[in-house]
Design a protein around this motif. Structure first.
Motif, short mmCIF file in Angstrom:
data_model
loop_
_atom_site.label_atom_id
_atom_site.label_comp_id
_atom_site.label_asym_id
_atom_site.label_seq_id
_atom_site.Cartn_x
_atom_site.Cartn_y
_atom_site.Cartn_z
N GLY A 197 0.80 -1.22 0.00
CA GLY A 197 0.00 0.00 0.00
C GLY A 197 0.83 1.26 0.00
N TYR A 198 1.94 1.28 0.73
CA TYR A 198 2.79 2.47 0.76
C TYR A 198 3.43 2.73 -0.60
CZ TYR A 198 2.33 2.28 5.83
OH TYR A 198 1.85 2.26 7.11
N ALA A 199 3.89 1.68 -1.25
CA ALA A 199 4.50 1.84 -2.57
C ALA A 199 3.46 2.32 -3.58
CB ALA A 199 5.13 0.53 -3.02
N ALA A 200 2.26 1.77 -3.50
CA ALA A 200 1.20 2.20 -4.42
C ALA A 200 0.81 3.65 -4.16
CB ALA A 200 -0.01 1.29 -4.27
N GLN A 201 0.73 4.04 -2.89
CA GLN A 201 0.44 5.44 -2.57
C GLN A 201 1.53 6.35 -3.10
OE1 GLN A 201 0.14 5.25 1.72
NE2 GLN A 201 -2.08 5.42 1.64
N ALA A 202 2.78 5.96 -2.91
CA ALA A 202 3.91 6.77 -3.38
C ALA A 202 3.86 6.92 -4.89
CB ALA A 202 5.22 6.12 -2.94
N TYR A 203 3.62 5.83 -5.59
CA TYR A 203 3.58 5.89 -7.05
C TYR A 203 2.44 6.80 -7.52
CZ TYR A 203 4.40 4.28 -11.80
OH TYR A 203 4.71 4.22 -13.13
N ALA A 204 1.30 6.71 -6.86
CA ALA A 204 0.16 7.55 -7.22
C ALA A 204 0.48 9.04 -7.01
CB ALA A 204 -1.07 7.15 -6.41
N ILE A 205 1.18 9.35 -5.94
CA ILE A 205 1.58 10.73 -5.68
C ILE A 205 2.49 11.23 -6.80
CG2 ILE A 205 2.99 12.18 -4.15
CD1 ILE A 205 1.83 10.42 -1.82
N MET A 206 3.45 10.40 -7.16
CA MET A 206 4.39 10.77 -8.22
C MET A 206 3.68 10.96 -9.55
SD MET A 206 7.55 8.27 -7.30
CE MET A 206 7.96 8.01 -5.59
N GLN A 207 2.73 10.08 -9.84
CA GLN A 207 1.98 10.20 -11.10
C GLN A 207 1.15 11.47 -11.13
OE1 GLN A 207 2.16 7.86 -13.80
NE2 GLN A 207 1.34 9.70 -14.74
N LYS A 208 0.53 11.81 -10.00
CA LYS A 208 -0.28 13.02 -9.92
C LYS A 208 0.58 14.26 -10.15
CE LYS A 208 -3.63 15.37 -7.00
NZ LYS A 208 -4.32 15.36 -5.71
N ILE A 209 1.74 14.30 -9.54
CA ILE A 209 2.65 15.43 -9.73
C ILE A 209 3.10 15.50 -11.18
CG2 ILE A 209 4.95 16.31 -9.15
CD1 ILE A 209 4.37 15.22 -6.29
N HIS A 210 3.44 14.36 -11.73
CA HIS A 210 3.86 14.31 -13.14
C HIS A 210 2.75 14.86 -14.04
CE1 HIS A 210 4.44 12.32 -17.06
NE2 HIS A 210 5.72 12.48 -16.81
N ASP A 211 1.54 14.40 -13.82
CA ASP A 211 0.42 14.85 -14.65
C ASP A 211 0.15 16.35 -14.50
OD1 ASP A 211 0.18 12.23 -15.44
OD2 ASP A 211 -1.58 11.81 -14.21
N ASN A 212 0.29 16.87 -13.27
CA ASN A 212 0.04 18.28 -13.02
C ASN A 212 1.12 19.20 -13.58
OD1 ASN A 212 -2.33 17.70 -11.67
ND2 ASN A 212 -1.42 17.81 -9.65
N TYR A 213 2.36 18.74 -13.56
CA TYR A 213 3.47 19.61 -13.93
C TYR A 213 3.98 19.41 -15.34
CZ TYR A 213 4.00 21.45 -9.22
OH TYR A 213 3.80 22.09 -8.03
N ILE A 214 3.64 18.32 -15.99
CA ILE A 214 4.20 18.02 -17.31
C ILE A 214 3.78 19.08 -18.34
CG2 ILE A 214 2.40 16.48 -18.20
CD1 ILE A 214 6.16 15.90 -18.50
N GLY A 215 2.59 19.63 -18.21
CA GLY A 215 2.12 20.64 -19.16
C GLY A 215 2.70 22.02 -18.92
N LEU A 216 3.41 22.21 -17.83
CA LEU A 216 3.97 23.52 -17.51
C LEU A 216 5.35 23.75 -18.11
CD1 LEU A 216 2.93 23.81 -13.75
CD2 LEU A 216 1.77 24.73 -15.75
N GLY A 217 5.87 22.77 -18.80
CA GLY A 217 7.16 22.92 -19.46
C GLY A 217 8.36 22.80 -18.54
N LEU A 218 8.20 22.10 -17.43
CA LEU A 218 9.33 21.89 -16.54
C LEU A 218 10.34 20.93 -17.16
CD1 LEU A 218 7.65 21.40 -13.04
CD2 LEU A 218 8.70 23.46 -13.94
N SER A 219 11.59 21.14 -16.86
CA SER A 219 12.61 20.21 -17.32
C SER A 219 12.48 18.92 -16.51
CB SER A 219 14.00 20.82 -17.10
OG SER A 219 14.31 20.88 -15.72
N PRO A 220 13.03 17.83 -17.01
CA PRO A 220 12.99 16.58 -16.24
C PRO A 220 13.61 16.74 -14.85
CG PRO A 220 13.59 16.10 -18.50
CD PRO A 220 13.57 17.60 -18.36
N LYS A 221 14.69 17.53 -14.74
CA LYS A 221 15.33 17.74 -13.45
C LYS A 221 14.39 18.47 -12.49
CE LYS A 221 19.42 19.65 -11.27
NZ LYS A 221 20.70 20.35 -11.44
N GLN A 222 13.68 19.48 -12.97
CA GLN A 222 12.74 20.22 -12.13
C GLN A 222 11.58 19.34 -11.71
OE1 GLN A 222 12.14 23.34 -15.02
NE2 GLN A 222 13.13 24.86 -13.68
N LEU A 223 11.10 18.51 -12.62
CA LEU A 223 10.01 17.59 -12.30
C LEU A 223 10.46 16.60 -11.22
CD1 LEU A 223 7.15 16.65 -12.86
CD2 LEU A 223 8.04 15.29 -14.75
N ALA A 224 11.68 16.09 -11.35
CA ALA A 224 12.22 15.17 -10.34
C ALA A 224 12.30 15.86 -8.98
CB ALA A 224 13.59 14.67 -10.78
#
Length: 89
Positions: free
Chosen positions: A9-36
């Motif tokens: 459950g913790y790993a799944a929660q963590a992955y979901a958090i990362m995916q949500k951030i990725h989805d929210n920030y990918i359209g803003l033109g952040l570099s991969p380093k900034q997204l990380a």
């Protein structure tokens, strides 16, 4: 559906958090380093140690590898370590 074994459950929660951030920030033109960096700052639990942190790191490794984000160190196999220490004949 079968229930996952304890701790997934913790790993799944963590992955979901990362995916949500990725989805929210990918359209803003952040570099991969900034997204990380945004993902790393989103660690949801207080202390970076113990089982929850290990789950976060496992999810992070999978997520960063899948999305080609920087910050993953190459891991060595157990066999490579054993060879380096001359433990194999």
């Amino acid at each position: 559906m079968n229930a996952p074994f304890e701790g997934v459950g913790y790993a799944a929660q963590a992955y979901a958090i990362m995916q949500k951030i990725h989805d929210n920030y990918i359209g803003l033109g952040l570099s991969p380093k900034q997204l990380a960096q945004q993902i790393d700052q989103a660690y949801p639990w207080q202390k970076r140690r113990g089982w929850k942190y290990k789950c976060w790191l496992a999810a992070r490794r999978e997520f960063f590898t899948r999305n080609q984000l920087p910050g993953i160190r190459a891991s060595r196999t157990i066999r490579a370590v054993a060879q380096e220490r001359n433990l194999l004949s």
